[in-house]
Structures are given as structure tokens and as C-alpha cells.
Design an enzyme around this catalytic site. Structure first.
Site, short mmCIF file in Angstrom:
data_model
loop_
_atom_site.label_atom_id
_atom_site.label_comp_id
_atom_site.label_asym_id
_atom_site.label_seq_id
_atom_site.Cartn_x
_atom_site.Cartn_y
_atom_site.Cartn_z
N TYR A 142 -78.78 39.24 -55.05
CA TYR A 142 -79.76 38.72 -56.14
C TYR A 142 -81.37 39.41 -55.48
O TYR A 142 -81.97 39.59 -56.61
CB TYR A 142 -80.01 37.34 -56.06
CG TYR A 142 -78.91 36.71 -56.89
CD1 TYR A 142 -77.60 36.82 -56.75
CD2 TYR A 142 -79.48 35.52 -57.86
CE1 TYR A 142 -76.78 36.06 -57.52
CE2 TYR A 142 -78.71 34.92 -58.72
CZ TYR A 142 -77.21 35.23 -58.57
OH TYR A 142 -76.39 34.53 -59.41
N LYS A 188 -66.18 38.46 -48.70
CA LYS A 188 -65.03 39.55 -49.20
C LYS A 188 -64.87 40.62 -48.28
O LYS A 188 -65.07 41.73 -48.47
CB LYS A 188 -65.65 39.99 -50.49
CG LYS A 188 -64.52 40.90 -51.33
CD LYS A 188 -63.52 40.48 -51.89
CE LYS A 188 -62.54 41.69 -52.45
NZ LYS A 188 -61.25 40.81 -52.96
N ASP A 221 -61.84 35.65 -53.60
CA ASP A 221 -60.73 35.66 -54.92
C ASP A 221 -59.76 34.55 -54.60
O ASP A 221 -59.47 33.85 -55.63
CB ASP A 221 -60.17 37.02 -55.10
CG ASP A 221 -59.65 37.75 -53.80
OD1 ASP A 221 -59.86 37.39 -52.79
OD2 ASP A 221 -59.04 38.77 -54.17
N ASP A 245 -72.76 31.29 -56.68
CA ASP A 245 -73.03 30.98 -58.15
C ASP A 245 -72.02 30.91 -59.09
O ASP A 245 -71.57 29.93 -59.65
CB ASP A 245 -74.04 32.16 -58.52
CG ASP A 245 -74.28 31.99 -60.08
OD1 ASP A 245 -74.63 30.91 -60.47
OD2 ASP A 245 -74.15 33.12 -60.75
N ASP A 249 -69.82 27.07 -60.65
CA ASP A 249 -69.34 27.00 -61.85
C ASP A 249 -68.02 26.80 -62.14
O ASP A 249 -67.55 25.69 -62.85
CB ASP A 249 -69.90 28.16 -62.77
CG ASP A 249 -71.23 28.11 -63.85
OD1 ASP A 249 -72.15 27.44 -62.92
OD2 ASP A 249 -71.40 28.47 -64.72
C1 IPM Z 1 -77.80 29.11 -61.20
C2 IPM Z 1 -78.12 30.33 -62.28
C3 IPM Z 1 -79.05 30.97 -61.82
C4 IPM Z 1 -78.36 31.93 -60.68
C5 IPM Z 1 -79.55 32.19 -62.79
C6 IPM Z 1 -80.02 31.67 -63.81
C7 IPM Z 1 -80.60 33.04 -62.24
O1 IPM Z 1 -76.87 30.81 -62.75
O2 IPM Z 1 -78.73 28.53 -60.92
O3 IPM Z 1 -76.58 28.90 -61.18
O4 IPM Z 1 -77.70 32.71 -60.73
O5 IPM Z 1 -78.75 31.47 -59.44
MN MN Z 2 -75.17 29.71 -62.15
#
Ligand code: IPM
Ligand code: MN
Ligand code: NAD
Length: 356
Positions: A142, A188, A221, A245, A249
Site C-alpha cells: 500500500y 506468500k 492462498d 485486507d 473481507d
Molecule cells: C479497508 C478498505 C481500505 C483498505 C481501502 C478503502 C483503502 O478496503 O479498510 O479494508 O484497502 O485498507
Molecule cells: Mn478492505
């Protein structure tokens, strides 16, 4: 009476909707548990671009640095997706994280008994899931240089130095010590040199400082599939910015919605508290957003301020609300964002919505 300055950054889309519920909970808790709180709003993301022509105004940055804690809803959306570089909404979030300095983003994932039926996974697989993703937040791909984008080449760089790995590993191991005593480091290392260093340093820290914590390494993975096949095998998952990240999710599928996962960012000058979801343009403005992730982020915020009674009170009220079958649409229910928030306040403080 203690008084806390909380910088509130509602952001865009459903960020503003879930932040409203978070603020109502903080205000109600302050009355019940006798502390003063100041909740000042500051623009960030698309809202700031529209008003001030920058997604991260200096005034927002300065207020966050001067606050006791920062609460953020979510930012970004299709209206601003054509922006590039420092004008991108997402850049503002990265800049905020960097300036606050919090390098450890804690993303707890639990599947309460009441949500087992909402999970897309079979009950016997998700039952008992209680894990913590520790995501490195101020380094990795990032932030690495070089980063460029031209017509025929795009470059990003995944870079970690030893000290960055050591500090996040120490924090993650110490959290594992207070939990079930197991840490899974995700990388990885079969392909990336940066991951080979990550793996070596994590192993060294475990051997020299945390021999009582069980350590395993997984490739990212494989970690993704293990999260779905057997989420209960995990206690603390330690990983880098990008992998954290994506895995967090994915972990949102376990309780049935991304909308209920909170986060706290620690290790910097000021703590940052935000649900892990985005601005959800597909449901914004309809009262459909699940505020549970924002409310659980309030729980983490109050805990960080030492207001543990208030934090526990809101935490159990959220669980009681879910137990009572009150759900927003993402979890198969019919409650609106505000109705969910009202019920939490009712469980926590016996308040009728009109009083709040
Ligand atoms: C998160 C989001 C952010 C990230 C983006 C919006 C910059 O996806 O907080 O998970 O990737 O960290
Ligand atoms: Mn995110
Ligand atoms: P998203 O998290 O906004 O939405 C993904 C899916 O989850 C959507 O179907 C959405 O409706 C659903 N969802 C998310 N939160 C929910 C909630 N609280 N209640 C009910 N449903 C919910 O991800 P996206 O669509 O990929 O991104 C939209 C925008 O948000 C992008 O601009 C992205 O960069 C931004 N984003 C911001 C943050 C942040 O501010 N922390 C985090 C992630 C994405």
C-alpha cells in the site's frame, strides 16, 4: 468527570448512515456511565472533495491528531472513481492511517450462535468461530515505492523492513497470549522475498520472546481456503496489509455479512476505529446498512479509552439484539439501520428511541 474528544469522520455513502448509529450509542453511553464526550464532525473522502477540493483536508488531519480517538464511517464511491493519485478518496484513508501511525489493525471475527443460520457455511463449520485478524496497516504494497502508473506500465512495491515486522509480530503474539495462545502467520513465502523475510522474523520473535505461543505459517492462498473450510482452527491471524485486507473481507462471509465486522487500529498516536466495510453504493440512502460493524467499533473505541463498562454494555446489547432476531436485510431481516440502532440502545440503556 473524564471528557473525550472524538473526531468523527462519517465519510460517504453508508458511512454517514452507520456513523449516526455509532454516535447515538456513544452519547447514550456517556450519560449512563458518566463521562463527557465531544463528537466533532470532519470531512474526508468524497464529501471533502466536493466541499474543499481535497479528500484529506489539513483541518481534518489536525483535528484527528489532536483527538483522543477517531471514528470513521466509510469513504469513496463511483462518483469519485475517476480521480487519481492524491485526489482519490482511498488515498485519504491511507494518509490518515499513516499520519496517526497505527500500524496494527485489529479485525475480530466472531460468529455468534444467533447468526449461525445466516452464514453461507454449514452450522457445524462456523459454530464457535472466534478469531482475530491482525493486519499490518502502514506498510507493505500500500505504501512501498516505487509506485507509478503510465499508459503501458503500472508499478507497486511490496516492501517490509525488519523493524516493521518485529513490532507487528510482538503485538500479535502478545494478543495471542491473552487469547487461545495460537498465532497463524500468513504470507506468500513460496514466491515473494518480502514474505521470506516476514516468515523468518516472525519465527525469530516467537522463539526468543513468545515460546509459549504456538506458531504456524500458512501461504495466503491456503489461508483463504482454510478460513472457509475450518474457521475454528484460527485464533490470531497475523498478516501484511494487502493480505489482511482481502482475508478480512473473506472472513465477513463467516457471520453472513461484512456489515458486522469492526476494527481498531492501535500502536500510533491516536486510535482509529472503523467498520471494515466500504461505502456500499449499492444500498446507500435506503436505510438498509447494517450498523453492527460500526457499533462494535464503538465497543472497541470505548474499551481503548478505558470505558470498559460502557463498552461491555454496548457489546452485550448488540448480541442481545441479534439474539432477539432483529436483523438488517443483509442478514435476512427487515430492520432498518435506525431500527437496529434503536433496539441496541433499548437493550443497553432501556431507552425509548424518542429519548435519544
Ligand atoms: C479497508 C478498505 C481500505 C483498505 C481501502 C478503502 C483503502 O478496503 O479498510 O479494508 O484497502 O485498507
Ligand atoms: Mn478492505
Ligand atoms: P463495500 O464494503 O462498500 O460493499 C461490498 C458489499 O457488501 C456490497 O454489496 C454492500 O452492499 C455490502 N455491505 C457492505 N457494508 C454493509 C453494511 N454495513 N450493511 C449491509 N451491507 C453491506 O465494498 P465495495 O463495493 O467494494 O466498495 C465501495 C466503495 O467503498 C469503494 O469506493 C471502496 O474503495 C470503498 N471502501 C471504503 C472502505 C473504508 O472507507 N474503510 C472500505 C472498503 C471499501
Amino acid at each position: 468527570m473524564p471528557c473525550y474528544d472524538i473526531a468523527v469522520l462519517p465519510g460517504d455513502g453508508i458511512g454517514t448512515e452507520v456513523t449516526r448509529e455509532a454516535e447515538r450509542a456513544i452519547i447514550a453511553a456517556s450519560t449512563q456511565f458518566q463521562f463527557n464526550v465531544s463528537l466533532e464532525h470532519y470531512p474526508i473522502g468524497g464529501a471533502a472533495l466536493d466541499q474543499l477540493d481535497t479528500p484529506f483536508p489539513d483541518r481534518t488531519r489536525d483535528a484527528c491528531l489532536a483527538a483522543d480517538a477517531v471514528f470513521l464511517g466509510a469513504l469513496g464511491g463511483p462518483k469519485w472513481d475517476h480521480e487519481i493519485g492524491h485526489r482519490r478518496c482511498e488515498f485519504a484513508l491511507l494518509a490518515l492511517r499513516k499520519v496517526l501511525g497505527g500500524f496494527a489493525n485489529l479485525r475480530p471475527v466472531i460468529v455468534p450462535e444467533s447468526l449461525i443460520e445466516s452464514s453461507p457455511l454449514r452450522a457445524e463449520r462456523v459454530s464457535g468461530t472466534d478469531l482475530l485478524i491482525v493486519r499490518e496497516l502502514t506498510g507493505g504494497i500500500y505504501f512501498g515505492s516505487p509506485r507509478t502508473d503510465s499508459d503501458d506500465q503500472g508499478i507497486n512495491t511490496m516492501i517490509y523492513c525488519r523493524s516493521e515486522i518485529e513490532r507487528i509480530a510482538r503485538l500479535a503474539f502478545s494478543l495471542a497470549q491473552k487469547r487461545k495462545g495460537k498465532l497463524t502467520s500468513v504470507d506468500k513465502a513460496n514466491v515473494l522475498e518480502v514474505s521470506q523475510l516476514w516468515r523468518r522474523v516472525v519465527t525469530e520473535i516467537q522463539r526468543s520472546e513468545f515460546p509459549d505461543v504456538e506458531l504456524e505459517h500458512l501461504y495466503v492462498d491456503n489461508a483463504a481456503i482454510q478460513l472457509i473450510l475450518r474457521p475454528t482452527q484460527f485464533d490470531v491471524i497475523l498478516t501484511s496489509n494487502l493480505f489482511g485486507d482481502i482475508l478480512s473481507d473473506l472472513a465477513g462471509t463467516l457471520p453472513g455479512s461484512l456489515g458486522i465486522l469492526p476494527s481498531a487500529t492501535m500502536g500510533g498516536k491516536v486510535g482509529l476505529f472503523e467498520p471494515i466495510h466500504g461505502s456500499a453504493p449499492d444500498i446507500m440512502g435506503k436505510g438498509l446498512a447494517n450498523p453492527a460493524g460500526a457499533l462494535l467499533s464503538v465497543v472497541m473505541l470505548l474499551d481503548s479509552l478505558g470505558e470498559t463498562e460502557a463498552s461491555e454494555c454496548i457489546q452485550s446489547a448488540i448480541m442481545n439484539t441479534l439474539d432477539a432476531g432483529i436483523r438488517t436485510r443483509d442478514l435476512g431481516g427487515t430492520a432498518s439501520t435506525t431500527e437496529f440502532g434503536d433496539t441496541v440502545l433499548h437493550h443497553a440503556f432501556g431507552m425509548t428511541p424518542a429519548l435519544v
